[in-house]
Design a protein around this motif. Structure first.
Motif, PDB file in Angstrom:
ATOM      1  N   PRO A 132       0.791  -1.237   0.000  1.00  0.00           N
ATOM      2  CA  PRO A 132       0.000   0.000   0.000  1.00  0.00           C
ATOM      3  C   PRO A 132       0.820   1.284   0.000  1.00  0.00           C
ATOM      4  CG  PRO A 132      -0.042  -1.056   2.161  1.00  0.00           C
ATOM      5  CD  PRO A 132       0.589  -2.040   1.225  1.00  0.00           C
ATOM      6  N   ASP A 133       2.111   1.213   0.256  1.00  0.00           N
ATOM      7  CA  ASP A 133       2.939   2.413   0.236  1.00  0.00           C
ATOM      8  C   ASP A 133       3.489   2.724  -1.152  1.00  0.00           C
ATOM      9  OD1 ASP A 133       2.591   2.884   2.945  1.00  0.00           O
ATOM     10  OD2 ASP A 133       4.320   1.662   3.509  1.00  0.00           O
ATOM     11  N   VAL A 134       3.231   1.840  -2.110  1.00  0.00           N
ATOM     12  CA  VAL A 134       3.729   2.013  -3.468  1.00  0.00           C
ATOM     13  C   VAL A 134       2.575   2.371  -4.404  1.00  0.00           C
ATOM     14  CG1 VAL A 134       5.000   0.961  -5.382  1.00  0.00           C
ATOM     15  CG2 VAL A 134       5.535   0.304  -3.014  1.00  0.00           C
ATOM     16  N   ALA A 135       2.758   3.387  -5.225  1.00  0.00           N
ATOM     17  CA  ALA A 135       1.766   3.741  -6.246  1.00  0.00           C
ATOM     18  C   ALA A 135       2.103   3.010  -7.541  1.00  0.00           C
ATOM     19  CB  ALA A 135       1.746   5.244  -6.480  1.00  0.00           C
ATOM     20  N   PHE A 136       1.110   2.316  -8.088  1.00  0.00           N
ATOM     21  CA  PHE A 136       1.266   1.588  -9.344  1.00  0.00           C
ATOM     22  C   PHE A 136       0.408   2.267 -10.405  1.00  0.00           C
ATOM     23  CE2 PHE A 136       2.378  -1.440  -6.109  1.00  0.00           C
ATOM     24  CZ  PHE A 136       3.352  -2.250  -6.663  1.00  0.00           C
ATOM     25  N   ILE A 137       0.968   2.453 -11.592  1.00  0.00           N
ATOM     26  CA  ILE A 137       0.233   3.038 -12.711  1.00  0.00           C
ATOM     27  C   ILE A 137       0.347   2.115 -13.919  1.00  0.00           C
ATOM     28  CG2 ILE A 137       0.190   4.924 -14.400  1.00  0.00           C
ATOM     29  CD1 ILE A 137       1.058   6.820 -12.214  1.00  0.00           C
ATOM     30  N   HIS A 138      -0.804   1.772 -14.502  1.00  0.00           N
ATOM     31  CA  HIS A 138      -0.829   1.090 -15.795  1.00  0.00           C
ATOM     32  C   HIS A 138      -1.269   2.146 -16.801  1.00  0.00           C
ATOM     33  CE1 HIS A 138      -2.413  -2.448 -18.471  1.00  0.00           C
ATOM     34  NE2 HIS A 138      -1.430  -1.770 -19.034  1.00  0.00           N
ATOM     35  N   SER A 139      -0.334   2.573 -17.650  1.00  0.00           N
ATOM     36  CA  SER A 139      -0.532   3.735 -18.510  1.00  0.00           C
ATOM     37  C   SER A 139      -0.863   3.347 -19.945  1.00  0.00           C
ATOM     38  CB  SER A 139       0.750   4.590 -18.491  1.00  0.00           C
ATOM     39  OG  SER A 139       0.689   5.635 -19.437  1.00  0.00           O
ATOM     40  N   LEU A 140      -1.834   4.052 -20.499  1.00  0.00           N
ATOM     41  CA  LEU A 140      -2.143   3.971 -21.932  1.00  0.00           C
ATOM     42  C   LEU A 140      -1.519   5.193 -22.598  1.00  0.00           C
ATOM     43  CD1 LEU A 140      -3.758   2.778 -24.367  1.00  0.00           C
ATOM     44  CD2 LEU A 140      -5.649   4.252 -23.657  1.00  0.00           C
ATOM     45  N   PRO A 141      -0.475   5.029 -23.435  1.00  0.00           N
ATOM     46  CA  PRO A 141       0.248   6.194 -23.949  1.00  0.00           C
ATOM     47  C   PRO A 141      -0.455   6.966 -25.041  1.00  0.00           C
ATOM     48  CG  PRO A 141       1.158   4.189 -24.871  1.00  0.00           C
ATOM     49  CD  PRO A 141       0.129   3.763 -23.854  1.00  0.00           C
ATOM     50  N   GLY A 142      -1.467   6.378 -25.654  1.00  0.00           N
ATOM     51  CA  GLY A 142      -2.119   7.040 -26.775  1.00  0.00           C
ATOM     52  C   GLY A 142      -1.303   6.918 -28.051  1.00  0.00           C
TER      53      GLY A 142
END
Length: 331
Positions: free
Chosen positions: A207-217
């Motif tokens: 929970p202390d780590v931010a995870f991002i799954h990004s769509l670059p476009g």
């Protein structure tokens, strides 16, 4: 949409105190990873960047490193050679980094391409693009999580297709080995869902780590020309059409890099980072706190609640168990 002006204003606040001081970029020799490294170095902040790439990319990357050093003499770019489609090499690379560093602030994963041609497997028996876009990425995360936990604002970004998950995947054939299950489109949709399913499980455990799954476009990364069988005429036609559309409707390399630097540093995602006065992003569970953020090309969070709920309920357990079992020999 988060405007480009807002993103530039946020990125202008990246300095020695606010920058990710130690970053690992896997896929930074080209495409979105390369654009983001240039944007990070251009802030002038004192940063160390591990740039991971295969041996064939080393020579042209040396020129890129020299360019970055001229832009920002305080940027320490550490070339780290390795074939990241091979899980054994991923383990070796991670061991090198763990020996040198006590913490990592940003892990940026963007290696991969769409497999438009025939199925190709690595020497470890994995479909090549799946190894790059899923197994390799998850192995990097699992190895480097102890160092990420030592950061005050740790962040993991996987660039693929956040928000495009479909509710139905081949959970009983996660590697798409059965006849008729594999194609470029089926593969990409499977790997996008696998990323989000496993990243969400990792986010709940960390929970202390931010995870991002990004769509670059739409960005011209050169991937329209990759993944085809050699000499394919269709490949040339496809690349011409896609790259023409990107030229007129897509993001420039600079804007893509700036948008992903924003994702890498802004408190819009998880509340830690450069202060953000806009609307706070919500994670895949609909909460404004650390977790998995599905971020589209507009830098907006798209929880994709319907598909994610079904994937979470039906498939997350099986996929997590399968992934951990496959990666266990390399941990």
């Amino acid at each position: 949409m988060v405007s480009y002006k807002e993103i530039q204003d946020s990125n202008a606040l990246v300095n020695d105190a606010t920058a990710p001081r130690v970053s690992v970029f896997v896929g930074g020799t080209s495409g979105v990873g390369k654009f983001t490294i240039r944007a990070l170095a251009s802030t002038g902040a004192s940063v160390r960047i591990y740039l991971v790439g295969r041996k064939s990319s080393e020579e042209p990357t040396r020129a890129f490193i020299q360019e970055l050093s001229a832009i920002n003499p305080k940027a320490d770019i550490v070339w780290t050679e390795g074939e990241v489609s091979l899980l054994a090499d991923v383990k070796r690379i991670c061991e090198i980094i763990k020996e040198k560093e006590s913490r990592i602030d940003l892990l940026f994963l963007s290696a991969g391409y769409a497999p438009f041609g025939t199925r190709k497997e690595t020497s470890e028996g994995l479909e090549l693009s799946q190894s790059l876009e899923y197994y390799s990425r998850m192995l990097f995360i699992l190895h480097l999580l102890p160092l990420l936990r030592q950061s005050e604002a740790p962040r993991v970004i996987s660039v693929l297709g956040g928000g495009m998950e479909r509710a139905s995947i081949k959970v009983d054939d996660p590697d798409l080995k059965q006849p008729g299950n594999f194609s470029a489109i089926k593969g990409q949709m499977q790997y996008i869902a696998l990323n989000s399913i496993f990243l969400e499980r990792l986010a709940s455990d960390n929970p202390d780590v931010a995870f991002i799954h990004s769509l670059p476009g739409w960005v011209n990364t050169g991937n329209a020309r990759r993944g085809w069988d050699e000499g394919s005429i269709l490949a040339r036609v496809f690349a011409f059409v896609v790259e023409s559309l990107i030229f007129f409707f897509g993001f420039s390399h600079e804007e893509s890099g700036q948008r992903h630097l924003f994702e890498s540093t802004s408190a819009a995602f998880g509340g830690r980072g450069i202060p953000w006065g806009g609307k706070s992003g919500v994670n895949s569970l609909g909460k404004s706190e650390n977790g998995l953020f599905l971020v589209n090309h507009k830098c907006e969070c798209t929880p994709n609640a319907g598909a994610m709920a079904k994937l979470r309920e039906k498939d997350q357990g099986k996929i997590s168990e399968h992934t951990k079992n496959l990666l266990q020999p390399y941990l």
